[in-house]
Motif scaffolding. Structure first.
Motif, PDB file in Angstrom:
ATOM      1  N   LYS A 109      13.882 -85.954 -37.263  1.00  0.00           N
ATOM      2  CA  LYS A 109      13.914 -84.702 -35.528  1.00  0.00           C
ATOM      3  C   LYS A 109      14.987 -83.874 -35.677  1.00  0.00           C
ATOM      4  O   LYS A 109      14.565 -82.798 -34.485  1.00  0.00           O
ATOM      5  N   VAL A 110      16.350 -84.488 -36.056  1.00  0.00           N
ATOM      6  CA  VAL A 110      16.829 -83.286 -36.111  1.00  0.00           C
ATOM      7  C   VAL A 110      16.498 -81.558 -37.074  1.00  0.00           C
ATOM      8  O   VAL A 110      17.087 -80.909 -36.607  1.00  0.00           O
ATOM      9  N   ALA A 111      15.894 -81.871 -37.962  1.00  0.00           N
ATOM     10  CA  ALA A 111      15.125 -80.849 -38.436  1.00  0.00           C
ATOM     11  C   ALA A 111      14.480 -79.654 -37.184  1.00  0.00           C
ATOM     12  O   ALA A 111      14.908 -78.246 -37.736  1.00  0.00           O
ATOM     13  N   GLU A 112      13.871 -80.164 -36.794  1.00  0.00           N
ATOM     14  CA  GLU A 112      12.858 -80.218 -35.529  1.00  0.00           C
ATOM     15  C   GLU A 112      13.843 -79.829 -34.209  1.00  0.00           C
ATOM     16  O   GLU A 112      13.467 -78.438 -34.361  1.00  0.00           O
ATOM     17  N   ALA A 113      14.673 -79.954 -34.722  1.00  0.00           N
ATOM     18  CA  ALA A 113      15.611 -80.074 -33.268  1.00  0.00           C
ATOM     19  C   ALA A 113      16.777 -78.384 -33.599  1.00  0.00           C
ATOM     20  O   ALA A 113      16.846 -77.640 -33.130  1.00  0.00           O
ATOM     21  N   LEU A 114      16.562 -78.094 -35.053  1.00  0.00           N
ATOM     22  CA  LEU A 114      17.164 -77.190 -35.317  1.00  0.00           C
ATOM     23  C   LEU A 114      16.448 -76.237 -36.119  1.00  0.00           C
ATOM     24  O   LEU A 114      17.142 -75.232 -35.977  1.00  0.00           O
ATOM     25  N   LYS A 115      15.446 -76.264 -36.214  1.00  0.00           N
ATOM     26  CA  LYS A 115      14.803 -75.332 -36.764  1.00  0.00           C
ATOM     27  C   LYS A 115      15.124 -75.248 -37.590  1.00  0.00           C
ATOM     28  O   LYS A 115      14.795 -73.939 -38.799  1.00  0.00           O
ATOM     29  N   ALA A 116      14.912 -76.111 -38.494  1.00  0.00           N
ATOM     30  CA  ALA A 116      16.023 -75.956 -40.016  1.00  0.00           C
ATOM     31  C   ALA A 116      15.235 -75.062 -40.930  1.00  0.00           C
ATOM     32  O   ALA A 116      13.983 -75.366 -40.507  1.00  0.00           O
ATOM     33  N   GLU A 117      15.297 -74.224 -42.175  1.00  0.00           N
ATOM     34  CA  GLU A 117      14.985 -73.784 -42.870  1.00  0.00           C
ATOM     35  C   GLU A 117      13.937 -74.926 -43.861  1.00  0.00           C
ATOM     36  O   GLU A 117      12.790 -74.629 -44.090  1.00  0.00           O
ATOM     37  N   LYS A 118      14.770 -75.947 -44.246  1.00  0.00           N
ATOM     38  CA  LYS A 118      13.759 -76.977 -45.109  1.00  0.00           C
ATOM     39  C   LYS A 118      14.165 -78.744 -44.245  1.00  0.00           C
ATOM     40  O   LYS A 118      15.438 -78.641 -44.336  1.00  0.00           O
ATOM     41  N   LEU A 119      13.573 -79.801 -44.942  1.00  0.00           N
ATOM     42  CA  LEU A 119      13.990 -80.662 -45.024  1.00  0.00           C
ATOM     43  C   LEU A 119      14.014 -81.466 -45.595  1.00  0.00           C
ATOM     44  O   LEU A 119      13.081 -81.404 -46.566  1.00  0.00           O
ATOM     45  N   MET A 120      15.102 -81.915 -46.600  1.00  0.00           N
ATOM     46  CA  MET A 120      15.327 -82.656 -48.199  1.00  0.00           C
ATOM     47  C   MET A 120      15.579 -83.968 -47.983  1.00  0.00           C
ATOM     48  O   MET A 120      16.513 -84.169 -47.685  1.00  0.00           O
TER      49      MET A 120
END
Ligand SMILES: Nc1ncnc2c1ncn2[C@@H]1O[C@H](COP(=O)(O)OP(=O)(O)O)[C@@H](O)[C@H]1O
Ligand SMILES: CC(=O)N[C@@H](CCC(=O)OP(=O)(O)O)C(=O)O
Length: 301
Positions: free
Chosen positions: A204-215
């Protein structure tokens, strides 16, 4: 410490070879979930801290979400409190919630923060309660078998799901060159605490930050079939089949679900990586093939 001439030459050579990889990720946010099983030894933890600091130093923005399941289990055992899991989630009564909050928000969070800082980074430790970073509500778990006419609701106590992420706080920290280190504890509408699986928080943090990668760093080479071959590039349908036939179970269930959801929610790619491999994070970034299981909606790089 200073570098001698040979070492300096070596560093210059390696840096120049790494430059195309570094350029690809400069200014991008990478959310790294550091699982409790990948914290087994001081050596692994040190390698992780060094990787994260190096990423930040070359202009990539790491955001760390950590687990600590085994560490919670250890303290519960010492306190003679029994623990059990439903679909990879710890059944959490009020007493267990106190222990979870102490271990994740205290011991584990500060250990990681301290390590990153000792290796030259500026880490800030947070739980979901700080500035309401992770807003949550009670997670409803249901189970249905072919014999049942309607699904059964299973109460697993103070276990939450994420309903909102305070991205302003994270963006402010990242801009200030801090490395946020987040413990997976959520806060409810009435200030109550929720124990949330760390994979779900990271997704959810990766989605909210529009991250390049979730590892997602774990204690296994990746998502595997029944023969032990690491699977990669899976679609939602293929994952559903693997869940239905029992190939994916336990702790891998929330992991693969959140890897898929993150990609559907706009994260470029999700990776399930063996955190027991030294420098797993940098290996993933600085190699063409990457490591572990890759989930993406796009053409692999
Ligand atoms: N298909 C699968 N491939 C790999 N691991 C699986 C699979 N299904 C279940 N698992 C289990 O999931 C575990 C990883 O989840 P978990 O123990 O919760 O890790 P973490 O603590 O890193 O979040 C693996 O060690 C393995 O026992
Ligand atoms: C609800 C739930 O299961 N919460 C997890 C939170 C910690 C976690 O996820 O740690 P790992 O990533 O190391 O497994 C737990 O209580 O163990």
């Amino acid at each position: 410490m200073t570098l001698d001439r040979d070492a300096a030459t070596h560093v210059a050579q390696v840096l120049s070879e790494a430059l195309p990889y570094i350029r690809r990720f400069v200014g991008k946010t990478l959310v790294i979930k550091y699982g409790g099983n990948a914290m087994e030894s001081e050596e692994l933890k040190t390698g992780f801290a060094r990787d994260v600091v190096l990423m930040k130093a070359v202009g990539i923005n790491p955001v760390v979400v950590h687990g600590g399941g085994p560490q919670i289990g250890d303290l519960l055992k010492r306190l003679s409190i029994e623990s059990r899991f439903v679909d990879g989630m710890r059944v959490t009564d009020a007493q267990t919630m106190d222990v979870v909050e102490m271990v994740l928000g205290g011991q584990v969070n500060k250990d990681i923060v301290n390590l990153i800082n000792r290796h030259g980074g500026s880490a800030i430790g947070l739980t979901g309660k700080d500035a309401e970073l992770i807003r949550a509500r009670k997670l409803t778990v249901t189970r249905q078998t072919p014999e049942m006419t309607s699904p059964e609701i299973i109460d697993i106590g103070h276990v939450g799901e994420v309903v909102g992420v305070n991205t302003d706080l994270l963006n402010m920290l990242v801009k200030g060159d801090f490395i946020p280190v987040i413990a997976p504890i959520g806060v409810g509408a009435n200030g109550e605490s929720y124990n949330i699986n760390a994979d779900l928080v990271a997704g959810k943090v990766a989605e909210a930050l529009k991250a390049e990668k979730l590892m997602l760093l774990t204690n296994i080479a990746g998502l595997m079939d029944k023969q032990g071959t690491v699977l990669t590039g899976l679609t939602t349908e293929q994952v559903d089949e693997l869940i239905a036939d029992g190939t994916i179970y336990g702790g891998m269930l929330p992991k693969i679900r959140c890897a898929l959801e993150a990609v559907q929610g706009g994260v470029h790619s999700s990776h399930i990586i063996d955190g027991r491999v030294p420098n797993a994070v940098l290996l993933e970034i600085f190699t063409d093939s990457g490591v572990g299981t890759l989930i993406t909606n796009h053409e692999p790089r």
